[in-house]
Design a protein around this motif. Structure first.
Motif, PDB file in Angstrom:
ATOM      1  N   THR A 393      44.848  52.076  54.249  1.00 44.14           N
ATOM      2  CA  THR A 393      45.846  51.546  53.322  1.00 44.14           C
ATOM      3  C   THR A 393      45.474  50.127  52.890  1.00 44.14           C
ATOM      4  O   THR A 393      45.573  49.774  51.696  1.00 44.14           O
ATOM      5  CB  THR A 393      47.239  51.543  53.971  1.00 44.14           C
ATOM      6  OG1 THR A 393      47.585  52.881  54.359  1.00 44.14           O
ATOM      7  CG2 THR A 393      48.297  51.036  53.003  1.00 44.14           C
ATOM      8  N   SER A 394      45.014  49.320  53.830  1.00 39.71           N
ATOM      9  CA  SER A 394      44.542  47.976  53.501  1.00 39.71           C
ATOM     10  C   SER A 394      43.335  48.037  52.572  1.00 39.71           C
ATOM     11  O   SER A 394      43.221  47.238  51.620  1.00 39.71           O
ATOM     12  CB  SER A 394      44.189  47.209  54.782  1.00 39.71           C
ATOM     13  OG  SER A 394      45.298  47.143  55.652  1.00 39.71           O
ATOM     14  N   ASP A 395      42.451  48.998  52.837  1.00 39.48           N
ATOM     15  CA  ASP A 395      41.288  49.226  51.982  1.00 39.48           C
ATOM     16  C   ASP A 395      41.732  49.509  50.544  1.00 39.48           C
ATOM     17  O   ASP A 395      41.197  48.944  49.577  1.00 39.48           O
ATOM     18  CB  ASP A 395      40.484  50.403  52.543  1.00 39.48           C
ATOM     19  CG  ASP A 395      39.263  50.753  51.705  1.00 39.48           C
ATOM     20  OD1 ASP A 395      38.996  50.088  50.692  1.00 39.48           O
ATOM     21  OD2 ASP A 395      38.573  51.737  52.065  1.00 39.48           O
ATOM     22  N   LEU A 398      43.089  46.208  48.975  1.00 41.23           N
ATOM     23  CA  LEU A 398      42.034  45.228  48.722  1.00 41.23           C
ATOM     24  C   LEU A 398      41.087  45.692  47.623  1.00 41.23           C
ATOM     25  O   LEU A 398      40.619  44.889  46.793  1.00 41.23           O
ATOM     26  CB  LEU A 398      41.252  44.958  50.007  1.00 41.23           C
ATOM     27  CG  LEU A 398      42.005  44.187  51.099  1.00 41.23           C
ATOM     28  CD1 LEU A 398      41.182  44.124  52.379  1.00 41.23           C
ATOM     29  CD2 LEU A 398      42.339  42.773  50.613  1.00 41.23           C
ATOM     30  N   SER A 431      44.716  57.298  52.403  1.00 41.76           N
ATOM     31  CA  SER A 431      45.809  56.692  53.163  1.00 41.76           C
ATOM     32  C   SER A 431      47.027  57.600  53.175  1.00 41.76           C
ATOM     33  O   SER A 431      47.693  57.754  54.201  1.00 41.76           O
ATOM     34  CB  SER A 431      46.169  55.330  52.578  1.00 41.76           C
ATOM     35  OG  SER A 431      46.724  55.456  51.276  1.00 41.76           O
TER      36      SER A 431
END
Length: 447
Positions: A393-395, A398, A431
């Motif tokens: 999810t962070s990927d 970003l 995600s």
């Protein structure tokens, strides 16, 4: 409708048609009055079994149903019928075999156990683990905690399956039609861990085990102990005909269905279901068909029948299945990361990332995620799944920021735009799949 089912319910599916999702086509008067229960998919009327009517009126009612569907601008078909319907309608309907239905005479169950040590061993294992089975009254289901416990078993059983829950004749509603069914629960240390719901097949004086559910961590032999109790109960009530229902795609089905049986295992183990039912040593296997008007194609009829199970269409069902994080999707994500990471490693850093440091960060990140996904395929560890879901999810976030800040300004054509779009979409999809898989695993474990 209930009166018709009680008088003419010959197919195992008859009592299932008392559910709320069905429409009804009535025809005839007096003793010749009958009904076809069906669902309207938008394109077609898909009947749940054969017409519910006296045997001598089956052909007439089937013909009138086909005529009514045609007048409404719909295709139609009859799903899960036995030989009686094709025999009665002759050339007016064509049929294809879609599976087999195992049938027992419950009075023969003690002899089956004597002849098959493996079955006796399964029962012994379950009893040794403290599993006990008892019948539950409709009053207890309605007013006690047992009903809620059965719903929990059903939820955990459904969560253990990678396909989204289906409707029509396989809708899992364990407490529906409670006044008319016999219910049995398997318990261990006071906790319900399994359930068998049995509905009547009145015109045969028989019973259909509509639901046979157990929680994923129930001891080996729990399902067999439920079957054993049902068989003994059925013999005591003088039942001579009992089925566990359709084993889809079992037996001598057409080539296209054999292909589906072989290659659909990542989502549904048709072969495993047939093997399980065969392990219980049925007396006979009855052929089950899909019947449809002779002027209609087999392919269209199969499509219509499958759509009846999807709860709103194939696209919606496919998305619902994808959001459950099935194993084959997780495997595809892990495999796709390998060539993607190689492409990142050889891509020009200045063009796509701005600096080599950013590029090699993403290469290292994707290697770690890929290794985590491959490990996840073996362990189903919830903690690891949570870490991967947070990381991916962070990927996704970003990557979107990087695309806006850097890539959009440096794109040099449609090809570059497609690459950026894929780079943003892939982690977003991954995600969603990982969070869906995590939720399903937690539901399966009763957390």
């Amino acid at each position: 409708m209930l009166d018709l089912v009680r008088r003419h319910g010959w197919n195992a599916t008859a009592f299932q048609t008392l559910g709320g999702e069905y429409s009804y086509f009535f025809h005839g008067e007096g003793e010749a009055r009958g009904c076809v229960a069906y669902v309207d998919t938008g394109r077609a009327w898909v009947a749940a079994g054969a017409p519910i009517v006296a045997e001598e009126s089956i052909a007439e009612l089937a013909t009138e149903f086909v005529r009514a569907a045609r007048a409404a601008g719909k295709r139609c078909c009859f799903f899960a019928v036995e030989d009686r319907l094709p025999d009665a309608t002759g050339e007016a309907l064509r049929s294809i075999r879609i599976g087999e239905q195992p049938v027992w005479d419950p009075r023969e169950w003690p002899e089956i156990l004597r002849e098959h040590k493996s079955l006796r061993e399964q029962l012994r294992r379950a009893r040794a683990k403290g599993v006990r089975v008892r019948e539950v009254s409709p009053e207890e289901l309605a007013h006690g905690p047992t009903g809620e416990a059965i719903r929990t078993v059903a939820e955990r059983w459904l969560a253990a399956h990678e396909m989204a829950p289906m409707g029509f004749l396989v809708d899992v509603e364990p407490l529906s039609r409670a006044p008319h069914r016999a219910c049995f629960v398997a318990e261990r240390e006071g906790t319900v861990i399994g359930f068998a719901g049995v509905i009547p097949v009145p015109a045969r004086g028989g019973w259909f085990v509509e639901n046979l559910l157990r929680v994923p961590d129930a001891p080996n032999g729990t399902a067999e102990l439920l079957v054993d109790t049902v068989m003994r109960w059925a013999a005591n009530v003088k039942c001579q005909w009992l089925t566990l229902g359709l084993a889809p795609l079992a037996g001598d089905v057409p080539g296209a269905l054999r292909f589906a049986r072989r290659f659909s295992a990542p989502l549904y183990d048709f072969e495993g279901l047939r093997r399980y039912k065969a392990k219980l040593q049925p007396r006979v296997w009855s052929a089950i068909h899909l019947s449809y008007p002779s002027e209609q194609s087999a392919g269209a009829s199969l499509f219509d029948a499958l759509e009846a199970f999807t709860r709103g269409g194939f696209v919606r069902f496919g998305l619902a299945t994808l959001l459950r994080g099935p194993t084959f999707v997780l495997r595809l994500l892990a495999l796709a990361l390998v060539p993607w990471t190689i492409l990142l490693a050889i891509a020009p850093a200045r063009l796509w990332f701005g600096t080599p440091a950013v590029k090699w960060f993403w290469v290292a990140f994707d290697i770690v995620v890929a290794l985590g996904l491959f490990r996840l395929l073996r362990t189903r560890d919830v903690a690891l799944m949570t870490v991967l879901a947070v990381a991916v999810t962070s990927d996704a976030l970003l990557t979107l920021v990087e695309a806006i800040v850097w890539n959009v300004r440096h794109m040099q054509g449609v090809g570059d735009a497609l690459v950026v779009l894929a780079a943003c979409a892939a982690p977003a999809l991954a995600s969603v799949v990982l969070w869906g898989a995590r939720g399903r695993i937690l539901r399966m474990r009763g957390v």
